[in-house]
Write an enzyme that holds these catalytic residues in place. Structure first.
Site, mmCIF file in Angstrom:
data_model
loop_
_atom_site.group_PDB
_atom_site.id
_atom_site.type_symbol
_atom_site.label_atom_id
_atom_site.label_comp_id
_atom_site.label_asym_id
_atom_site.label_seq_id
_atom_site.Cartn_x
_atom_site.Cartn_y
_atom_site.Cartn_z
ATOM 1 N N TRP A 289 0.817 -1.226 0.000
ATOM 2 C CA TRP A 289 0.000 0.000 0.000
ATOM 3 C C TRP A 289 0.843 1.265 0.000
ATOM 4 C CZ3 TRP A 289 -4.169 -1.132 -2.134
ATOM 5 C CH2 TRP A 289 -4.810 -2.346 -1.875
ATOM 6 N N ASP B 172 -1.771 6.640 6.193
ATOM 7 C CA ASP B 172 -2.853 5.748 5.782
ATOM 8 C C ASP B 172 -3.202 4.861 6.981
ATOM 9 O OD1 ASP B 172 -4.460 3.765 4.748
ATOM 10 O OD2 ASP B 172 -3.150 3.264 3.060
ATOM 11 N N LYS C 241 -12.969 -1.632 6.871
ATOM 12 C CA LYS C 241 -12.386 -2.496 7.906
ATOM 13 C C LYS C 241 -12.957 -2.128 9.285
ATOM 14 C CE LYS C 241 -8.562 -2.112 4.822
ATOM 15 N NZ LYS C 241 -8.604 -3.338 4.073
HETATM 16 N N1 PMP Z 1 -4.427 1.201 2.264
HETATM 17 C C1 PMP Z 1 -4.486 0.102 3.047
HETATM 18 C C2 PMP Z 1 -3.645 0.049 4.271
HETATM 19 C C3 PMP Z 1 -5.325 -0.960 2.696
HETATM 20 O O1 PMP Z 1 -5.386 -2.048 3.453
HETATM 21 C C4 PMP Z 1 -6.107 -0.854 1.515
HETATM 22 C C5 PMP Z 1 -7.055 -1.933 1.047
HETATM 23 N N2 PMP Z 1 -7.513 -2.823 1.802
HETATM 24 C C6 PMP Z 1 -5.994 0.301 0.744
HETATM 25 C C7 PMP Z 1 -5.153 1.301 1.147
HETATM 26 C C8 PMP Z 1 -6.806 0.468 -0.523
HETATM 27 O O2 PMP Z 1 -8.109 0.720 -0.143
HETATM 28 P P1 PMP Z 1 -9.299 0.862 -1.190
HETATM 29 O O3 PMP Z 1 -9.622 -0.505 -1.660
HETATM 30 O O4 PMP Z 1 -10.381 1.485 -0.345
HETATM 31 O O5 PMP Z 1 -8.841 1.764 -2.283
#
Ligand code: PMP
Length: 359
Positions: A102, A170, A194
């Site tokens: 990520w 994030d 989550k």
């Molecule tokens: N950042 C983290 C830490 C994640 O775990 C995730 C996806 N599970 C994301 C970003 C991406 O999120 P999204 O699917 O809402 O774009």
């Protein structure tokens, strides 16, 4: 009705307390004669929901007055572009620590708009730790981290000391799992799916002075001003997701009793699983102890065939989505806020039995 224990990394379990209220209110939201899904976002009823949701987020996280709380769409991934488009300024350069998929995606996206000073990475050991030794440059517009690494199961226990440089983090997979000091960040963001609510909503908490004038080529919807100046209602917001988020925040405040209590419950759940892993002869946690996440717990047997057998038999026992991320393999138990203690107990009982039968 029988509900499974869902160890998915997200979307993941929601508190039953929340789901029952949402079910009760499905056809008639509190005497309005309609579902929240059918309601105008400009209505008094919906305004009360979004106001309550924001107020609860502010109380739970002790968000200072000079920060905006925004309800956006596009997932956490849209923030990977929106942040550089809005926060890059003087230096056109961002400091970043790479702790996994990520943060890497965030890095790749921001490089479309400027430079990335990669100050540290844990890629050398498949992201099983959080880098501790690094220097933060001074010629950067902001410093970026992914605080809890959903895929690898690592978590920053102390934040990088960025001094006057805004820290952007994030928190998708750890928001609301424990108290945080919002004043240490310039901006926090999290996809909802989550610990906050259903997918489709992204919560951004941003210090007001970081919401600046941006280049007029920046799409209107990707400009924080647009949302900050319109109470997150420049266009139609994800109304139902915001309503469920409000219920989750109500659960956190009124049932759990706040984030100190939530943290204690999360620590108890994680301890049960980590203590088991530490004594097991079959299963092994993959993360260095000091950086272990309370939310995502990856583990392996070392044998992919046995891993697959475990995942299959666990599923049959009502313990679902334990397969590790495709980039890592093995298993991963995501034990977010809504996973009850009994769910982790059931998992540990199952692992104990599996170990007996397969040692
Ligand atoms: N950042 C983290 C830490 C994640 O775990 C995730 C996806 N599970 C994301 C970003 C991406 O999120 P999204 O699917 O809402 O774009």
């Amino acid at each position: 009705m029988s509900r499974v224990y869902n160890f998915s990394a997200g979307p993941s379990m929601l508190p039953e307390w929340v789901l029952k209220i949402a079910a009760d209110e499905m056809l008639d939201f509190r005497g309005s004669g309609q579902s929240v899904m059918e309601m105008s976002h400009r209505s008094k009823d919906f305004q009360a929901i979004i106001d309550d949701c924001e107020a609860r987020i502010r109380r739970l996280l002790k968000v200072p007055e000079n920060y905006k709380v925004l309800f956006l769409q596009g997932g956490a991934s849209t923030q990977f572009a929106m942040i550089p488009l809005n926060l890059m300024g003087e230096y056109k350069k961002v400091g970043l620590i790479n702790t996994g998929a990520w943060s890497k995606k965030a890095m790749q996206e921001l490089k479309k708009y400027g430079e990335c000073a990669l100050v540290a990475t844990s890629e050398d050991k498949t992201y099983t730790y959080i880098p501790k030794e690094y220097e933060i440059p001074t010629d950067i517009d902001y410093f970026y981290i992914c605080e809890n690494n959903t895929i690898y199961g690592t978590k920053y226990k102390t934040l990088p000391d960025t001094k006057d440089i805004p820290l952007v983090a994030d928190l998708s997979s750890c928001i609301m799992s424990e108290p945080v000091d919002v004043t240490k960040y310039g901006m926090i963001f999290a996809g909802a799916q989550k610990n906050i609510g259903p997918a489709g909503l992204t919560v951004v908490i941003i210090r007001e002075d970081l919401i600046k004038e941006v280049d007029n080529k920046v799409p209107t919807m990707l400009n924080y001003n647009t949302h900050a100046n319109n109470g997150s209602m420049y266009n139609t917001p994800p109304t139902y997701a915001i309503y469920v988020c409000d219920l989750v925040m109500t659960w956190l405040e009124d049932v759990v009793g706040g984030l100190e209590n939530m943290k204690a419950i999360n620590e108890k759940k994680a301890k049960l699983l980590y203590d088991f892993l530490d004594q097991s002869k079959l299963f092994k946690g993959t993360v260095v102890k000091e950086d272990r996440s309370l939310m995502n717990v990856p583990f392996v047997t070392g044998d992919p065939v046995l891993d697959a057998k475990f995942v299959k038999e666990a599923t049959e026992a009502g313990l679902v989505n334990l397969k590790g991320h495709r980039s890592v393999g093995g298993m991963r138990a995501s034990i977010y806020n809504a996973m009850p203690y009994e769910g982790v107990e059931k998992l540990v009982e199952f692992m104990t039995q599996f170990e007996k039968e397969n040692a």
